[in-house]
Design a protein around this motif. Structure first.
Motif, PDB file in Angstrom:
ATOM      1  N   ARG A  81       9.181  -6.697  10.914  1.00  0.00           N
ATOM      2  CA  ARG A  81      10.259  -5.976  10.211  1.00  0.00           C
ATOM      3  C   ARG A  81       9.726  -4.689   9.575  1.00  0.00           C
ATOM      4  NH1 ARG A  81      12.857  -7.474   4.631  1.00  0.00           N
ATOM      5  NH2 ARG A  81      14.335  -5.774   4.470  1.00  0.00           N
ATOM      6  N   ALA A  82       8.517  -4.770   8.997  1.00  0.00           N
ATOM      7  CA  ALA A  82       7.945  -3.606   8.317  1.00  0.00           C
ATOM      8  C   ALA A  82       7.482  -2.528   9.300  1.00  0.00           C
ATOM      9  CB  ALA A  82       6.776  -4.046   7.431  1.00  0.00           C
ATOM     10  N   ASP A  83       7.109  -2.914  10.499  1.00  0.00           N
ATOM     11  CA  ASP A  83       6.673  -1.956  11.517  1.00  0.00           C
ATOM     12  C   ASP A  83       7.916  -1.331  12.153  1.00  0.00           C
ATOM     13  OD1 ASP A  83       5.317  -0.498  13.455  1.00  0.00           O
ATOM     14  OD2 ASP A  83       4.919  -2.250  14.717  1.00  0.00           O
ATOM     15  N   THR A  84       8.559  -0.466  11.392  1.00  0.00           N
ATOM     16  CA  THR A  84       9.874   0.055  11.793  1.00  0.00           C
ATOM     17  C   THR A  84       9.832   0.931  13.042  1.00  0.00           C
ATOM     18  OG1 THR A  84       9.655   1.874  10.214  1.00  0.00           O
ATOM     19  CG2 THR A  84      10.839  -0.104   9.478  1.00  0.00           C
ATOM     20  N   ASP A  85       8.696   1.561  13.315  1.00  0.00           N
ATOM     21  CA  ASP A  85       8.642   2.395  14.517  1.00  0.00           C
ATOM     22  C   ASP A  85       8.059   1.648  15.721  1.00  0.00           C
ATOM     23  OD1 ASP A  85       5.933   2.336  13.953  1.00  0.00           O
ATOM     24  OD2 ASP A  85       5.760   4.482  13.530  1.00  0.00           O
ATOM     25  N   GLY A  86       7.681   0.381  15.542  1.00  0.00           N
ATOM     26  CA  GLY A  86       7.228  -0.452  16.647  1.00  0.00           C
ATOM     27  C   GLY A  86       5.901  -0.063  17.268  1.00  0.00           C
ATOM     28  N   THR A  96       7.325   2.157   2.015  1.00  0.00           N
ATOM     29  CA  THR A  96       8.101   2.846   0.982  1.00  0.00           C
ATOM     30  C   THR A  96       9.580   2.865   1.342  1.00  0.00           C
ATOM     31  OG1 THR A  96       6.218   4.190   0.328  1.00  0.00           O
ATOM     32  CG2 THR A  96       8.386   5.025  -0.278  1.00  0.00           C
ATOM     33  N   ALA A  97       9.894   3.124   2.603  1.00  0.00           N
ATOM     34  CA  ALA A  97      11.292   3.159   3.031  1.00  0.00           C
ATOM     35  C   ALA A  97      11.960   1.791   2.860  1.00  0.00           C
ATOM     36  CB  ALA A  97      11.382   3.615   4.486  1.00  0.00           C
ATOM     37  N   LEU A  98      11.213   0.721   3.090  1.00  0.00           N
ATOM     38  CA  LEU A  98      11.774  -0.625   2.932  1.00  0.00           C
ATOM     39  C   LEU A  98      11.886  -1.037   1.464  1.00  0.00           C
ATOM     40  CD1 LEU A  98       9.893  -2.422   5.823  1.00  0.00           C
ATOM     41  CD2 LEU A  98      12.355  -2.064   5.668  1.00  0.00           C
ATOM     42  N   ARG A  99      10.937  -0.605   0.660  1.00  0.00           N
ATOM     43  CA  ARG A  99      10.915  -1.006  -0.747  1.00  0.00           C
ATOM     44  C   ARG A  99      11.802  -0.150  -1.642  1.00  0.00           C
ATOM     45  NH1 ARG A  99       4.401  -1.573  -0.823  1.00  0.00           N
ATOM     46  NH2 ARG A  99       4.271  -3.689  -0.006  1.00  0.00           N
ATOM     47  N   ARG A 100      12.003   1.083  -1.283  1.00  0.00           N
ATOM     48  CA  ARG A 100      12.717   2.040  -2.138  1.00  0.00           C
ATOM     49  C   ARG A 100      14.056   1.502  -2.666  1.00  0.00           C
ATOM     50  NH1 ARG A 100      11.029   5.861  -4.866  1.00  0.00           N
ATOM     51  NH2 ARG A 100       9.805   6.682  -3.177  1.00  0.00           N
ATOM     52  N   PRO A 101      14.908   0.895  -1.831  1.00  0.00           N
ATOM     53  CA  PRO A 101      16.199   0.429  -2.356  1.00  0.00           C
ATOM     54  C   PRO A 101      16.069  -0.685  -3.401  1.00  0.00           C
ATOM     55  CG  PRO A 101      16.245   0.518   0.041  1.00  0.00           C
ATOM     56  CD  PRO A 101      14.830   0.735  -0.376  1.00  0.00           C
ATOM     57  N   LEU A 102      14.953  -1.401  -3.404  1.00  0.00           N
ATOM     58  CA  LEU A 102      14.773  -2.517  -4.331  1.00  0.00           C
ATOM     59  C   LEU A 102      13.934  -2.161  -5.556  1.00  0.00           C
ATOM     60  CD1 LEU A 102      14.069  -5.330  -1.735  1.00  0.00           C
ATOM     61  CD2 LEU A 102      16.187  -4.900  -2.960  1.00  0.00           C
ATOM     62  N   GLU A 103      13.267  -1.021  -5.525  1.00  0.00           N
ATOM     63  CA  GLU A 103      12.384  -0.621  -6.625  1.00  0.00           C
ATOM     64  C   GLU A 103      13.160  -0.438  -7.913  1.00  0.00           C
ATOM     65  OE1 GLU A 103       9.115   0.048  -7.640  1.00  0.00           O
ATOM     66  OE2 GLU A 103       8.666  -0.939  -5.780  1.00  0.00           O
ATOM     67  N   PRO A 104      12.675  -1.020  -8.995  1.00  0.00           N
ATOM     68  CA  PRO A 104      13.311  -0.736 -10.284  1.00  0.00           C
ATOM     69  C   PRO A 104      12.986   0.687 -10.705  1.00  0.00           C
ATOM     70  CG  PRO A 104      11.397  -2.149 -10.571  1.00  0.00           C
ATOM     71  CD  PRO A 104      11.592  -1.974  -9.091  1.00  0.00           C
ATOM     72  N   PRO A 105      13.840   1.296 -11.514  1.00  0.00           N
ATOM     73  CA  PRO A 105      13.533   2.649 -11.981  1.00  0.00           C
ATOM     74  C   PRO A 105      12.280   2.602 -12.855  1.00  0.00           C
ATOM     75  CG  PRO A 105      15.456   1.768 -13.103  1.00  0.00           C
ATOM     76  CD  PRO A 105      15.084   0.773 -12.057  1.00  0.00           C
TER      77      PRO A 105
END
Length: 182
Positions: A81-86, A96-105
């Motif tokens: 899942r993390a290897d988004t470009d395969g 960072t792209a996967l974590r960004r939406p869940l990161e607390p401010p």
């Protein structure tokens, strides 16, 4: 219509949309033992709930114990899942792209107060308080983690976690008691 009216309408529409998952104040990002972000929480009970949910999903045979093969299967699922470009590697950019939406401010004390630098771009900075379990697997220090590196690190983590007994729910949630939630 006047530009002011159009702007007011757009702001009203965007205000109700939300920009991702709700992130409680003072929250910390909780990750699985394989480094998969599970969510941002601000108390021990919610931390335990996230990790218990992860454990239940990883415990494929539902016996209440996590076998090395089960942890490795979960690690492989997360790696793919993390290897988004395969390309067979996980990079900081992909994480960072996967974590960004869940990161607390960031809290005010975590924000850099140093002078602006043309060599530093703080706009994409994610501050982690603990070791990054994915990037720590990068043993050859090439700034990317191969599947082999990640799976070897998973085997080492399992061996460490089971030195004193089986890998059960209490092992999975033990980190929650060590965190300092505000």
């Amino acid at each position: 219509m006047k530009p002011v009216v159009i702007s007011a309408i757009l702001l009203a529409l965007l205000g109700g949309c939300g920009f991702g998952p709700e992130r409680p104040p003072g929250a910390q990002l909780i990750s699985s033992p394989n480094g998969e972000p599970l969510g941002a929480v601000n108390d021990t009970a919610r931390c335990e709930t996230l990790l218990e949910g992860w454990f239940a999903a990883a415990d494929a045979n539902r016996d209440g114990l996590l076998l090395q093969a089960e942890l490795e299967a979960d690690a492989l699922r997360w790696f793919l899942r993390a290897d988004t470009d395969g390309d067979g590697f996980v990079t900081v950019t992909e994480l960072t792209a996967l974590r960004r939406p869940l990161e607390p401010p960031p809290s005010p004390r975590m924000v850099s107060r140093g002078p602006a630098s043309p060599f530093r771009d703080d706009s994409n900075l994610i501050v982690h308080r603990e070791l990054d379990l994915v990037m720590a697997a990068d043993v050859n220090l090439d700034w990317r983690v191969s599947r082999e590196e990640f799976m070897a690190a998973t085997a080492r983590r399992y061996a460490t976690a089971t030195r004193r007994g089986p890998y059960n729910r209490s092992v999975a949630t033990a980190d929650c008691d060590k965190r300092r939630f505000r």
